[in-house]
Design a protein around this motif. Structure first.
Motif, short mmCIF file in Angstrom:
data_model
loop_
_atom_site.label_atom_id
_atom_site.label_comp_id
_atom_site.label_asym_id
_atom_site.label_seq_id
_atom_site.Cartn_x
_atom_site.Cartn_y
_atom_site.Cartn_z
N UNK A 1 0.83 -1.20 0.00
CA UNK A 1 0.00 0.00 0.00
C UNK A 1 0.87 1.25 0.00
N UNK A 2 0.31 2.31 -0.53
CA UNK A 2 1.00 3.60 -0.49
C UNK A 2 1.77 3.93 -1.74
N UNK A 3 1.21 3.62 -2.91
CA UNK A 3 1.87 4.00 -4.16
C UNK A 3 2.49 2.83 -4.87
N UNK A 4 3.34 3.14 -5.86
CA UNK A 4 3.97 2.10 -6.67
C UNK A 4 5.08 1.45 -5.88
N UNK A 5 4.82 0.27 -5.34
CA UNK A 5 5.81 -0.45 -4.54
C UNK A 5 5.80 -1.91 -4.91
N UNK A 6 6.98 -2.45 -5.07
CA UNK A 6 7.16 -3.88 -5.29
C UNK A 6 7.74 -4.44 -4.00
N UNK A 7 6.90 -5.08 -3.20
CA UNK A 7 7.31 -5.57 -1.88
C UNK A 7 7.80 -7.01 -1.99
N UNK A 8 9.09 -7.20 -1.87
CA UNK A 8 9.67 -8.54 -2.05
C UNK A 8 9.41 -9.43 -0.84
N UNK A 9 9.10 -8.82 0.31
CA UNK A 9 8.87 -9.61 1.51
C UNK A 9 7.67 -10.52 1.41
N UNK A 10 6.73 -10.21 0.52
CA UNK A 10 5.51 -11.00 0.41
C UNK A 10 5.66 -12.18 -0.54
N UNK A 11 6.80 -12.31 -1.20
CA UNK A 11 6.99 -13.38 -2.18
C UNK A 11 7.51 -14.64 -1.50
N UNK A 12 6.87 -15.75 -1.78
CA UNK A 12 7.28 -17.03 -1.18
C UNK A 12 8.03 -17.87 -2.20
N UNK A 13 8.92 -18.72 -1.68
CA UNK A 13 9.70 -19.62 -2.54
C UNK A 13 9.96 -20.89 -1.74
N UNK A 14 9.34 -21.98 -2.15
CA UNK A 14 9.47 -23.23 -1.38
C UNK A 14 10.89 -23.77 -1.42
N UNK A 15 11.67 -23.33 -2.39
CA UNK A 15 13.06 -23.79 -2.51
C UNK A 15 14.05 -22.74 -2.02
N UNK A 16 13.58 -21.79 -1.24
CA UNK A 16 14.45 -20.71 -0.78
C UNK A 16 15.58 -21.26 0.10
N UNK A 17 16.81 -20.83 -0.21
CA UNK A 17 17.97 -21.30 0.56
C UNK A 17 18.20 -20.38 1.76
N UNK A 18 19.06 -20.84 2.67
CA UNK A 18 19.33 -20.07 3.89
C UNK A 18 19.97 -18.73 3.58
N UNK A 19 20.85 -18.68 2.56
CA UNK A 19 21.53 -17.43 2.20
C UNK A 19 20.51 -16.38 1.74
#
Length: 431
Positions: A240-258
């Motif tokens: 919310x609040x304008x043109x923002x691409x929020x990466x925190x909301x993206x999920x990845x089941x194969x996400x590594x610890x790094x």
């Protein structure tokens, strides 16, 4: 902020990008190299210097000290001067006189304190008027800016003349280190590009942003409408609040610890701003540096296209894409590839022309390389890549951006539109 494993030349380049245009680049480079040698064993002070200079004083940091000489002066490139004055001229006031500086209250090694060491942090000093002029800093000096002036090559002289006409720039605001939210356009950069082909209408979206974790794209491509000239890419979850691409909301089941760790440090991320018809500026809003791959910055740094990774420190505001330069480059590369393909066809037919008829390209390997230039190579001119938190390249353990934990690729639609026009304008090589 730690500089980690960044090489000496990389630090020199970062600091050189913020010089204010008074002395020659050669002198500035030698002055910076001389200072880095003195700070070789004082890593905390070196970190403080880089943070202060690249943030335009938003992070003034601790004292940055050199040994006081017998007469108080320092020799750099055959020239003697007071050390705090030399570096204040380099990074803040190119027309500064030695009697115009006074230290801030928290500076513990100010030149006037006569300590064995002298602080040369340019943001530990303030400029005062000369005794006979009655002028103060508020009326003579523009506000410090965390803009990499070296990258704004068209406006260095316009914005930083040795002598300023009254009223040429707004008065500086005391105690402000950051520039206005929208710095004015440099007067010598035109707002329209007469060299570009006319199109019925511009693209609906001015850029599209893809997010990656190592070599895997995560989530859908984020498109920014042409009606929104700026976009923020951050690590939060609420768009919310304008043109923002929020990466925190993206999920990845194969996400590594790094990737998991790096995402925690994206924070406020970056702001991308379109200016004019397609130039792009970037502000690092994160508390950590970002690492940028940009053909525009390569050219400004005197590097081969795609040869460098540019570290951008928190608070810095730099130009990362120039539409005019991109258009020229794609025209040149497309024409060269077309000429090489024509020459190759002639070689197959047994009538290879001389190298002069192919723009000076050698008729053997050079022709093959030029003819092998594809559309994908030209499309790379129309994008900017940046990695959050972690760098890559010769100075880092990661060989390419696809080895970094989290990064984005920004496709610039007006440039892609121009590329399409350039390709359609080329004559058929087999006609």
């Amino acid at each position: 902020m730690s500089l980690g494993s960044e090489s000496g030349p990389g630090i020199v380049h970062s600091l050189l990008c913020h010089r204010q245009g008074g002395d020659s680049e050669a002198f500035a480079r030698r002055a910076i190299q001389s200072l880095l040698r003195k700070l070789k064993e004082k890593r905390d002070e070196l970190d403080a210097l880089v943070a202060a200079v690249t943030s335009g004083g938003a992070q003034p940091g601790q004292c940055v000290t050199v040994q006081r000489t017998l007469d108080g002066r320092l020799q750099v490139a055959g020239r003697k001067g007071f050390p705090h004055v030399i570096y204040a001229r380099l990074w803040r006031w190119p027309d500064l006189h030695k009697n115009e500086l006074k230290p801030v209250q928290f500076c513990q090694f100010a030149f006037d304190l006569k300590c064995d060491s002298v602080c040369v942090n340019p943001y530990h000093y303030e400029r005062v008027g000369t005794p006979d002029s009655g002028l103060s800093i508020q009326s003579t000096v523009p506000p410090p800016r965390p803009v990499k002036e070296e990258f704004v090559h068209d406006c260095v002289q316009m914005e930083l003349p040795a002598r300023r006409e009254p009223g040429a720039e707004p008065p500086a605001r005391p105690h402000r280190a950051l520039p206005p939210r929208r710095p004015p356009e440099p007067p010598r950069v035109p707002r329209t590009y007469s060299a570009f082909p006319m199109v019925p209408q511009g693209p609906e979206f001015w850029c599209s942003i893809a997010y990656f974790e190592q070599d895997v794209q995560v989530g859908e491509i984020f498109k920014v409408p042409s009606s929104c000239p700026s976009v923020v890419v951050d690590g939060y979850v609420d768009p919310s609040g304008g043109a923002r691409f929020c990466l925190g909301q993206l999920s990845n089941v194969q996400r590594c610890a790094a990737s998991e760790r790096a995402r925690l440090h994206i924070g406020k991320g970056v702001q991308l701003e379109r200016r004019g018809e397609g130039d792009v500026w970037m502000r690092c809003r994160s508390d950590h540096a970002v690492f940028v791959q940009s053909f525009y910055l390569d050219r400004e740094a005197g590097r081969a296209p795609g040869d460098a990774v540019h570290k951008v420190y928190p608070g810095a505001h730099i130009k990362v894409f120039d539409l005019r330069q991109c258009h020229r480059q794609m025209q040149q590369q497309a024409a060269t590839a077309q000429a090489a393909a024509t020459a190759q066809a002639a070689a197959v037919a047994g009538s290879l022309p001389g190298p002069g008829s192919v723009g000076g390209i050698a008729p053997a390997i050079g022709l093959s390389v030029a003819a092998g230039l594809g559309v994908d190579d030209l499309r790379r001119l129309c994008l900017v890549r940046l990695s959050f938190v972690k760098g890559w390249g010769p100075d880092y353990p990661r060989a390419s951006i696809t080895c970094t934990p989290c990064w984005i690729e920004v496709h610039l639609h007006r440039a892609l539109q121009l590329l399409d026009h350039v390709l359609h304008a080329l004559p058929d090589a087999h006609a």
